[in-house]
Design a protein around this motif. Structure first.
Motif, PDB file in Angstrom:
ATOM      1  N   TYR A  33      11.747  12.901  -6.495  1.00 44.29           N
ATOM      2  CA  TYR A  33      11.683  11.556  -7.083  1.00 44.29           C
ATOM      3  C   TYR A  33      12.663  10.611  -6.390  1.00 44.29           C
ATOM      4  O   TYR A  33      12.363   9.436  -6.165  1.00 44.29           O
ATOM      5  N   LYS A  34      13.834  11.132  -6.048  1.00 41.59           N
ATOM      6  CA  LYS A  34      14.839  10.294  -5.374  1.00 41.59           C
ATOM      7  C   LYS A  34      14.332   9.808  -4.024  1.00 41.59           C
ATOM      8  O   LYS A  34      14.478   8.642  -3.657  1.00 41.59           O
ATOM      9  N   LYS A  35      13.703  10.733  -3.259  1.00 40.53           N
ATOM     10  CA  LYS A  35      13.157  10.343  -1.943  1.00 40.53           C
ATOM     11  C   LYS A  35      12.025   9.326  -2.094  1.00 40.53           C
ATOM     12  O   LYS A  35      11.906   8.380  -1.301  1.00 40.53           O
ATOM     13  N   ALA A  36      11.174   9.504  -3.103  1.00 43.66           N
ATOM     14  CA  ALA A  36      10.071   8.569  -3.336  1.00 43.66           C
ATOM     15  C   ALA A  36      10.605   7.182  -3.676  1.00 43.66           C
ATOM     16  O   ALA A  36      10.106   6.159  -3.175  1.00 43.66           O
ATOM     17  N   ILE A  37      11.640   7.171  -4.545  1.00 45.44           N
ATOM     18  CA  ILE A  37      12.228   5.872  -4.927  1.00 45.44           C
ATOM     19  C   ILE A  37      12.892   5.199  -3.731  1.00 45.44           C
ATOM     20  O   ILE A  37      12.825   3.978  -3.559  1.00 45.44           O
ATOM     21  N   GLU A  38      13.516   5.988  -2.866  1.00 44.81           N
ATOM     22  CA  GLU A  38      14.142   5.434  -1.661  1.00 44.81           C
ATOM     23  C   GLU A  38      13.086   4.813  -0.741  1.00 44.81           C
ATOM     24  O   GLU A  38      13.289   3.739  -0.173  1.00 44.81           O
ATOM     25  N   ARG A  39      11.941   5.518  -0.584  1.00 42.15           N
ATOM     26  CA  ARG A  39      10.859   4.972   0.242  1.00 42.15           C
ATOM     27  C   ARG A  39      10.309   3.690  -0.376  1.00 42.15           C
ATOM     28  O   ARG A  39      10.013   2.718   0.337  1.00 42.15           O
ATOM     29  N   ILE A  40      10.164   3.669  -1.695  1.00 43.08           N
ATOM     30  CA  ILE A  40       9.694   2.454  -2.391  1.00 43.08           C
ATOM     31  C   ILE A  40      10.698   1.318  -2.208  1.00 43.08           C
ATOM     32  O   ILE A  40      10.320   0.170  -1.953  1.00 43.08           O
ATOM     33  N   ALA A  41      11.996   1.629  -2.297  1.00 45.60           N
ATOM     34  CA  ALA A  41      13.037   0.619  -2.115  1.00 45.60           C
ATOM     35  C   ALA A  41      13.000   0.038  -0.706  1.00 45.60           C
ATOM     36  O   ALA A  41      13.158  -1.175  -0.509  1.00 45.60           O
ATOM     37  N   ASN A  42      12.802   0.918   0.294  1.00 40.06           N
ATOM     38  CA  ASN A  42      12.727   0.452   1.689  1.00 40.06           C
ATOM     39  C   ASN A  42      11.538  -0.480   1.901  1.00 40.06           C
ATOM     40  O   ASN A  42      11.647  -1.513   2.576  1.00 40.06           O
ATOM     41  N   GLU A  43      10.372  -0.087   1.356  1.00 42.82           N
ATOM     42  CA  GLU A  43       9.188  -0.929   1.502  1.00 42.82           C
ATOM     43  C   GLU A  43       9.352  -2.256   0.747  1.00 42.82           C
ATOM     44  O   GLU A  43       8.905  -3.310   1.205  1.00 42.82           O
ATOM     45  N   THR A  44      10.016  -2.208  -0.413  1.00 47.11           N
ATOM     46  CA  THR A  44      10.284  -3.429  -1.179  1.00 47.11           C
ATOM     47  C   THR A  44      11.209  -4.352  -0.392  1.00 47.11           C
ATOM     48  O   THR A  44      10.997  -5.577  -0.347  1.00 47.11           O
ATOM     49  N   THR A  58       0.837  -1.206   0.000  1.00 49.54           N
ATOM     50  CA  THR A  58       0.000   0.000   0.000  1.00 49.54           C
ATOM     51  C   THR A  58       0.870   1.254   0.000  1.00 49.54           C
ATOM     52  O   THR A  58       0.571   2.247  -0.698  1.00 49.54           O
ATOM     53  N   ALA A  59       1.956   1.176   0.816  1.00 49.95           N
ATOM     54  CA  ALA A  59       2.877   2.323   0.864  1.00 49.95           C
ATOM     55  C   ALA A  59       3.528   2.559  -0.501  1.00 49.95           C
ATOM     56  O   ALA A  59       3.672   3.706  -0.952  1.00 49.95           O
ATOM     57  N   ILE A  60       3.932   1.486  -1.171  1.00 51.31           N
ATOM     58  CA  ILE A  60       4.555   1.594  -2.498  1.00 51.31           C
ATOM     59  C   ILE A  60       3.562   2.184  -3.494  1.00 51.31           C
ATOM     60  O   ILE A  60       3.894   3.088  -4.282  1.00 51.31           O
ATOM     61  N   GLN A  61       2.325   1.659  -3.470  1.00 54.09           N
ATOM     62  CA  GLN A  61       1.292   2.161  -4.376  1.00 54.09           C
ATOM     63  C   GLN A  61       1.031   3.649  -4.132  1.00 54.09           C
ATOM     64  O   GLN A  61       0.889   4.438  -5.074  1.00 54.09           O
ATOM     65  N   GLY A  62       0.988   4.040  -2.848  1.00 55.31           N
ATOM     66  CA  GLY A  62       0.759   5.448  -2.515  1.00 55.31           C
ATOM     67  C   GLY A  62       1.866   6.344  -3.028  1.00 55.31           C
ATOM     68  O   GLY A  62       1.596   7.426  -3.584  1.00 55.31           O
ATOM     69  N   GLU A  63       3.109   5.922  -2.853  1.00 55.07           N
ATOM     70  CA  GLU A  63       4.243   6.715  -3.336  1.00 55.07           C
ATOM     71  C   GLU A  63       4.181   6.871  -4.849  1.00 55.07           C
ATOM     72  O   GLU A  63       4.449   7.953  -5.387  1.00 55.07           O
ATOM     73  N   CYS A  64       3.826   5.781  -5.522  1.00 54.34           N
ATOM     74  CA  CYS A  64       3.761   5.846  -6.991  1.00 54.34           C
ATOM     75  C   CYS A  64       2.652   6.794  -7.440  1.00 54.34           C
ATOM     76  O   CYS A  64       2.837   7.598  -8.364  1.00 54.34           O
ATOM     77  N   GLU A  65       1.480   6.724  -6.796  1.00 55.50           N
ATOM     78  CA  GLU A  65       0.365   7.591  -7.190  1.00 55.50           C
ATOM     79  C   GLU A  65       0.681   9.062  -6.931  1.00 55.50           C
ATOM     80  O   GLU A  65       0.370   9.932  -7.771  1.00 55.50           O
ATOM     81  N   ILE A  66       1.299   9.334  -5.773  1.00 55.63           N
ATOM     82  CA  ILE A  66       1.654  10.727  -5.444  1.00 55.63           C
ATOM     83  C   ILE A  66       2.679  11.269  -6.434  1.00 55.63           C
ATOM     84  O   ILE A  66       2.588  12.412  -6.899  1.00 55.63           O
ATOM     85  N   SER A  67       3.653  10.402  -6.772  1.00 51.60           N
ATOM     86  CA  SER A  67       4.718  10.839  -7.689  1.00 51.60           C
ATOM     87  C   SER A  67       4.180  11.113  -9.083  1.00 51.60           C
ATOM     88  O   SER A  67       4.737  11.935  -9.836  1.00 51.60           O
TER      89      SER A  67
END
Length: 397
Positions: free
Chosen positions: A225-236, A206-215
């Motif tokens: 974009y770098k911070k969003a990708i870092e958050r997605i990487a952490n959740e992954t 859900t966190a990954i989906q949210g980051e992608c939608e916001i971005s």
């Protein structure tokens, strides 16, 4: 589940009782046949004795003759005794037809002896040869012993079947209830496991989906974009760790241990790898294990890391003693209510909400230790600390 717990005892008891009844019926008929055969043997012996008493009286000395009389008196009682002179066949057949059918008479002439049924009595006839010619010696008896014994056996079998039915039903009911309860508990545990696993995996997704939608809502700076990708990487990475733990847990529950993969581990040397400013290892009585080092590493690391995580800056004491390893911390502890659930996958105590984790580590550690024949016990008091004690059965001196 409750319907099954009632149905299983009836099915199990019915099958078992059916087998007991069949065995009882077979035993009843076999015993009845044996008693009947034994009684016929006694009748034939009686026929021989009365023949000797009648035809050998003049040939035997008084002592032997008295023994014959004594044997006849002690033999089974008969209701009728007859002597048929077989020299005159026509006259003999007329006498024999009072007791035997034509087929039985024919069989008697061929075999020289015969067992038969006459009304509600049984009889035996033998051929006895005397100087005056052959005689048919016939005796009849009711066989009260056979009837009494058969009746006793029949009632005994009936009583056995009734008692066995009651006992088997009670036993099967008890085991059925236990089995159904165990299945129900396992089902509920698996259901909870799936729900918790879905929840744990769904959160980072859900966190990954949210980051992608916001971005994707609008153009952003390179730094955003770098911070969003870092958050997605952490959740992954979080999902990957959960999946790895789940795979390890599933593997430990079902996999067979290959003996060739076991290694000899000296516990003092193995535990020395965990020595640090916060972890103190004490060796009271060293021992060795045959175990897979990688799996033992996972089990011990999970418990020691938990001890450090929940004890702030406090010390963790590890004691190696003969066949056990004790890990004690002085941290937040575990409440009595939570203590009985800590080895359930994804379960987390109420006072751990401020700490990171997924609640799989202790479940995996327990599965690994038990896979190699060990046991793990835990004692704790809230705000006083927690002690894990691991016992290894298959240790080497």
């Amino acid at each position: 589940m409750f319907k099954a717990s009632r149905r299983i005892p009836w099915i199990y008891s019915g099958i078992t009782i059916g087998m007991v009844v069949i065995a009882g019926i077979v035993f009843y008929f076999m015993s009845s046949r044996y008693i009947e055969s034994l009684y016929y043997d006694y009748l034939m012996e009686k026929a021989h004795i009365i023949a000797m008493e009648k035809f050998k009286k003049d040939e035997l000395d008084p002592v032997k003759y008295q023994n014959v009389v004594q044997r006849r008196q002690n033999s089974i009682p008969t209701s009728h005794e007859a002597f048929v002179n077989l020299t005159d066949t026509v006259k003999a057949n007329r006498q024999l037809r009072q007791y035997l059918s034509d087929d039985e008479i024919k069989e008697f002439y061929q075999a020289k002896h015969l067992n038969f049924v006459n009304g509600n009595e049984v009889g035996s006839i033998i051929t006895y040869y005397d100087d005056a010619g052959p005689f048919g010696v016939l005796v009849l008896s009711r066989n009260p012993y056979g009837e009494e014994v058969s009746e006793t056996i029949g009632w005994g079998i009936l009583a056995l079947v009734v008692i066995a039915a009651i006992i088997l039903y009670l036993i099967s009911r008890l085991y059925a209830i236990r089995i159904v309860e165990r299945i129900s508990d396992d089902y509920q545990a698996e259901k909870l496991f799936v729900n918790n696993a879905s929840h744990e995996i769904n959160n980072p997704l859900t966190a990954i989906q949210g980051e992608c939608e916001i971005s994707l809502l609008k153009a952003r700076t390179q730094e955003d974009y770098k911070k969003a990708i870092e958050r997605i990487a952490n959740e992954t990475d979080r999902i990957i760790r959960i999946m790895e733990n789940l795979l390890n847990l599933s593997h430990m529950r079902s996999a067979e241990i290959n003996v060739e993969s076991l290694e000899r581990i000296q516990m003092s040397e193995f535990m020395s790898d965990y020595v640090s400013e916060r972890v103190e290892v004490q060796v009271v009585d060293d021992f060795s294990l045959l175990i897979r080092e990688d799996l033992l590493r996972i089990a011990m690391s999970n418990i020691i890391n938990n001890a450090q995580k929940y004890s702030g800056n406090g010390k963790v004491i590890v004691v190696v003693n003969r066949n056990s390893v004790t890990i004690k911390d002085f941290g937040i502890g575990i409440s009595e209510e939570d203590l009985q659930h800590i080895f359930e996958p994804f379960y987390r105590a109420k006072n751990t909400s401020g700490f990171s984790g997924h609640g799989i580590g202790l479940s995996l550690s327990k599965a690994i230790i038990e896979k190699f024949g060990g046991k793990i016990k835990v004692s704790s008091a809230q705000d006083e600390g927690t002690t894990f004690k691991i016992f290894f059965k298959k240790f080497i001196g």
